[in-house]
Scaffold this motif. Structure first.
Motif, short mmCIF file in Angstrom:
data_model
loop_
_atom_site.label_atom_id
_atom_site.label_comp_id
_atom_site.label_asym_id
_atom_site.label_seq_id
_atom_site.Cartn_x
_atom_site.Cartn_y
_atom_site.Cartn_z
N ALA B 204 0.80 -1.23 0.00
CA ALA B 204 0.00 0.00 0.00
C ALA B 204 0.83 1.28 0.00
O ALA B 204 2.01 1.29 0.35
N ASN B 205 0.18 2.37 -0.41
CA ASN B 205 0.77 3.70 -0.29
C ASN B 205 0.48 4.30 1.08
O ASN B 205 1.16 5.20 1.52
N ARG B 206 -0.60 3.81 1.67
CA ARG B 206 -1.00 4.30 2.98
C ARG B 206 -1.56 3.14 3.77
O ARG B 206 -2.26 2.30 3.20
N VAL B 207 -1.25 3.08 5.07
CA VAL B 207 -1.81 2.02 5.91
C VAL B 207 -2.69 2.67 6.98
O VAL B 207 -2.27 3.58 7.67
N VAL B 208 -3.93 2.21 7.02
CA VAL B 208 -4.89 2.73 8.00
C VAL B 208 -5.00 1.70 9.12
O VAL B 208 -5.29 0.54 8.87
N PHE B 209 -4.72 2.11 10.34
CA PHE B 209 -4.78 1.19 11.49
C PHE B 209 -6.15 1.24 12.13
O PHE B 209 -6.62 2.29 12.53
N LEU B 210 -6.75 0.09 12.22
CA LEU B 210 -8.07 -0.02 12.83
C LEU B 210 -7.92 -0.84 14.11
O LEU B 210 -7.23 -1.86 14.10
N GLY B 211 -8.57 -0.42 15.19
CA GLY B 211 -8.45 -1.21 16.42
C GLY B 211 -9.36 -0.67 17.50
O GLY B 211 -10.04 0.33 17.32
N GLY B 212 -9.34 -1.36 18.64
CA GLY B 212 -10.18 -0.97 19.76
C GLY B 212 -11.56 -1.57 19.64
O GLY B 212 -11.89 -2.23 18.66
N GLN B 213 -12.37 -1.37 20.71
CA GLN B 213 -13.74 -1.88 20.63
C GLN B 213 -14.70 -0.83 21.20
O GLN B 213 -14.63 -0.52 22.38
N PRO B 214 -15.54 -0.26 20.41
CA PRO B 214 -15.71 -0.46 18.96
C PRO B 214 -14.50 0.03 18.18
O PRO B 214 -13.78 0.89 18.66
N ALA B 215 -14.30 -0.55 17.00
CA ALA B 215 -13.12 -0.20 16.22
C ALA B 215 -13.20 1.23 15.70
O ALA B 215 -14.26 1.70 15.29
N ARG B 216 -12.06 1.91 15.81
CA ARG B 216 -11.96 3.25 15.22
C ARG B 216 -10.60 3.33 14.54
O ARG B 216 -9.78 2.41 14.68
N ILE B 217 -10.37 4.40 13.81
CA ILE B 217 -9.08 4.53 13.15
C ILE B 217 -8.06 5.03 14.17
O ILE B 217 -8.21 6.11 14.74
N LEU B 218 -7.04 4.23 14.43
CA LEU B 218 -6.04 4.58 15.44
C LEU B 218 -4.98 5.50 14.87
O LEU B 218 -4.50 6.40 15.55
N ASN B 219 -4.63 5.25 13.64
CA ASN B 219 -3.54 6.01 13.04
C ASN B 219 -3.53 5.75 11.53
O ASN B 219 -4.08 4.75 11.06
N VAL B 220 -2.91 6.66 10.80
CA VAL B 220 -2.72 6.44 9.36
C VAL B 220 -1.27 6.77 9.06
O VAL B 220 -0.78 7.83 9.46
N ILE B 221 -0.56 5.86 8.41
CA ILE B 221 0.82 6.21 8.06
C ILE B 221 1.03 6.13 6.55
O ILE B 221 0.43 5.32 5.85
N GLU B 222 1.87 7.04 6.06
CA GLU B 222 2.25 7.03 4.64
C GLU B 222 3.37 6.01 4.47
O GLU B 222 4.26 5.92 5.32
N VAL B 223 3.31 5.24 3.41
CA VAL B 223 4.40 4.29 3.14
C VAL B 223 5.28 4.92 2.05
O VAL B 223 4.83 5.09 0.92
N PRO B 224 6.52 5.30 2.40
CA PRO B 224 7.30 6.16 1.51
C PRO B 224 8.02 5.46 0.34
O PRO B 224 8.74 6.12 -0.38
N PHE B 225 7.83 4.15 0.17
CA PHE B 225 8.61 3.44 -0.87
C PHE B 225 8.08 3.72 -2.27
O PHE B 225 6.88 3.77 -2.50
N ASN B 226 9.03 3.85 -3.21
CA ASN B 226 8.64 4.11 -4.60
C ASN B 226 8.17 2.84 -5.30
O ASN B 226 8.54 1.73 -4.92
N HIS B 227 7.39 3.04 -6.33
CA HIS B 227 6.97 1.92 -7.19
C HIS B 227 7.86 1.93 -8.41
O HIS B 227 8.36 2.99 -8.78
N PRO B 228 8.04 0.83 -9.15
CA PRO B 228 7.54 -0.50 -8.82
C PRO B 228 8.29 -1.13 -7.64
O PRO B 228 9.48 -0.95 -7.51
N ARG B 229 7.53 -1.90 -6.85
CA ARG B 229 8.13 -2.57 -5.70
C ARG B 229 8.15 -4.07 -5.96
O ARG B 229 7.36 -4.58 -6.74
N ASP B 230 9.03 -4.76 -5.26
CA ASP B 230 8.96 -6.23 -5.26
C ASP B 230 9.41 -6.75 -3.89
O ASP B 230 9.66 -5.97 -2.98
N ARG B 231 9.56 -8.06 -3.79
CA ARG B 231 9.78 -8.67 -2.47
C ARG B 231 11.12 -8.29 -1.84
O ARG B 231 11.30 -8.45 -0.64
#
Lengths: 247, 254
Positions: B204-231
């Protein structure tokens, strides 16, 4: 073909010969296997036997075809509409629990002593079997597949034709196969009931009454073989059409 | 341009007479052509959220717009975790992929889609026995067919619900790389649910963290790696660092 499948028939034949040689049963009631075999060969050279087979086959097909139409239609409705299922489930189960022959006298009252009563009895019983299996196939389809089609914009008619129907098909075919062997037994037995004049069931009954036991046994073997072959042929067709079933 | 917009989403499930609060105050915007991962522990409500966005699940409060339209009015591509149940076993692999074009809504575009599929297969460098039936394919091939079906459908958004979680490790890596290539080629908007942080960061370009009960958005982080990506990214120092940061966010969420 595996060699094992010959073990069963061979052991029955050996048992039969032992009973015959030890004279455990009066040969009038149980002739030797070779006598029955000889009778089978000579019978198969007469037109009478083939006429009887044809007559029975005609009755089986004439009842199986309408039973399929009615049963599938009924089953699809019951499976698709939950309301129809609740409304008819008890009635269908009631009639399904009824031995087919219990309604034969009733059918004779309505349709006379000819073929129609035999066919009506068979249609009645077989269509219920097919209906129950078809309904099961429709109502037990995977919910996920319906969702996939819905998400891709399928209308409810498209969902029914392209998802529900093919998904129910393996169960419909199982119902048809079970109903086919039922049709064979009901027809053969009803041929014994009243003076029918022809049919393989009639031949068995007459041969038994007049102590022509070799002929009776050969006719029983013919019915068994016919039923076995019908089932095998149907299974082959089934495997081709619903190739995905059970996989 | 915003493609998916979620505003103040609330979701309850009825349970034993009372109700279970599953999602609370979810606000999220996904841009056109963005690849966003929805990450959280098992059973936290990720799948529920995805089904709500797809219009398959009702919700009590809030608003969901896909390209300005309601989910039920949009073209939704959905890749399920259960690939074998989502394919049609009576259709060949190719017919499964072309299924959207067998529907009335797809008339007229089938020929173009056929060509599109062929060029997609060759540019992604994947082989699929197209005349085989799903039960003759491996798990990875089945899920590949279901992903291709979704791409060929040209949906407004692609929602993926842990599509690789039941595949073996090596196959999963291969599938992730193919998905990256496909995204790089087509630039669809993807919302990808995962409970595997490495997978979320690799894709992903961005990861949205979901957690807690009831679930809410805990945090959002940008993933800074360029494309194309591989393993090979998985073994890099910067991947290791961002993964550590994510683990801290998850611990904080408990």
């Amino acid at each position: 073909m595996k060699r094992e499948i010959l073990y069963g028939p061979t052991s029955i034949l050996m048992l039969w010969y032992s009973v015959y040689w030890l004279r455990l049963i009066n040969p009038l009631f149980l002739p030797s296997p070779h006598e029955v075999a000889a009778e089978l060969v000579s019978l198969s050279l007469t037109a009478g036997l083939w006429n009887d087979i044809a007559a029975s086959m005609w009755r089986i097909i004439a009842s199986f075809a309408p039973a399929c139409c009615a049963g599938i239609l009924m089953g699809l409705l019951m499976g698709y509409y939950k309301g129809a299922n609740s409304a008819f489930e008890m009635i269908v189960d009631f009639f399904r629990s009824l031995p087919a022959l219990a309604i034969f006298p009733l059918m004779m009252l309505f349709f006379g002593i000819g073929d129609l009563a035999k066919i009506a009895t068979t249609v009645f019983s077989c269509s219920l079997i097919i209906a129950v299996h078809s309904a099961y196939g429709v109502s037990n389809g995977k919910k996920l597949r319906q969702e996939v089609a819905t998400l891709m914009g399928a209308t409810s008619l498209e969902r029914f034709l392209k998802v529900t129907l093919p998904e129910a098909l393996p169960h419909v075919m199982i119902g048809m196969r079970i109903a086919l062997s039922f049709a064979v037994s009901i027809i053969v037995v009803t041929e014994m009931f009243v003076v029918t004049g022809n049919g393989i069931g009639h031949r068995i009954f007459e041969a038994g009454l007049t102590y022509r036991t070799a002929e009776m046994y050969s006719s029983i073997i013919i019915v068994g073989l016919a039923g076995y072959m019908l089932n095998k042929v149907f299974m082959l067709i089934e495997r081709r059409i619903v190739h995905w079933a059970g996989k | 341009m915003t493609k998916i917009e979620i505003k103040g989403l609330e979701k309850h499930y009825p349970r034993n007479g009372s109700s279970l609060h599953v999602l609370s105050g979810i606000n999220l915007k996904v841009d056109n052509g963005e690849f966003v991962a929805l990450f959280g522990p098992n059973g936290c409500g990720k799948t529920t959220m995805l089904r709500i966005i797809a219009g398959m699940e009702p919700f009590e409060k809030g608003d969901i717009l896909i390209g300005g339209k309601r989910p039920t009015e949009s073209r939704i591509g959905f890749v399920f975790q259960n690939y074998s149940d989502s394919l049609f076993p009576w259709l060949s692999c190719r017919d499964n992929i072309m299924f959207p074009y067998m529907l009335k809504s797809g008339i007229g575009r089938a020929e173009m889609a056929e060509q599109e599929l062929d060029s997609l297969l060759s540019s992604l460098k994947i082989y699929l026995p197209q005349e085989s039936f799903p039960y003759q394919l491996s798990g990875g091939q089945q899920q590949m067919a279901s992903i291709l079906r979704t791409i060929i459908y040209k949906p407004d958004v692609i929602l993926m619900d842990e599509p690789f979680s039941s595949l073996a490790h090596e196959i999963r890596l291969f599938m992730q790389e193919v998905l990256l290539r496909a995204w790089h080629r087509e630039k669809p908007t993807i919302l990808f649910v995962s409970h595997d942080i490495e997978e979320a960061l690799l894709l992903a370009n961005r990861v949205v963290f979901l957690g807690g009960q009831p679930a809410r958005i805990l945090n959002v982080i940008e993933v800074p790696f360029n494309h194309p990506r591989d393993r090979s990214l998985l073994k890099s120092r910067k991947f290791f660092d961002i993964r550590k940061r994510c683990l801290k966010i998850m611990e904080g969420g408990k």
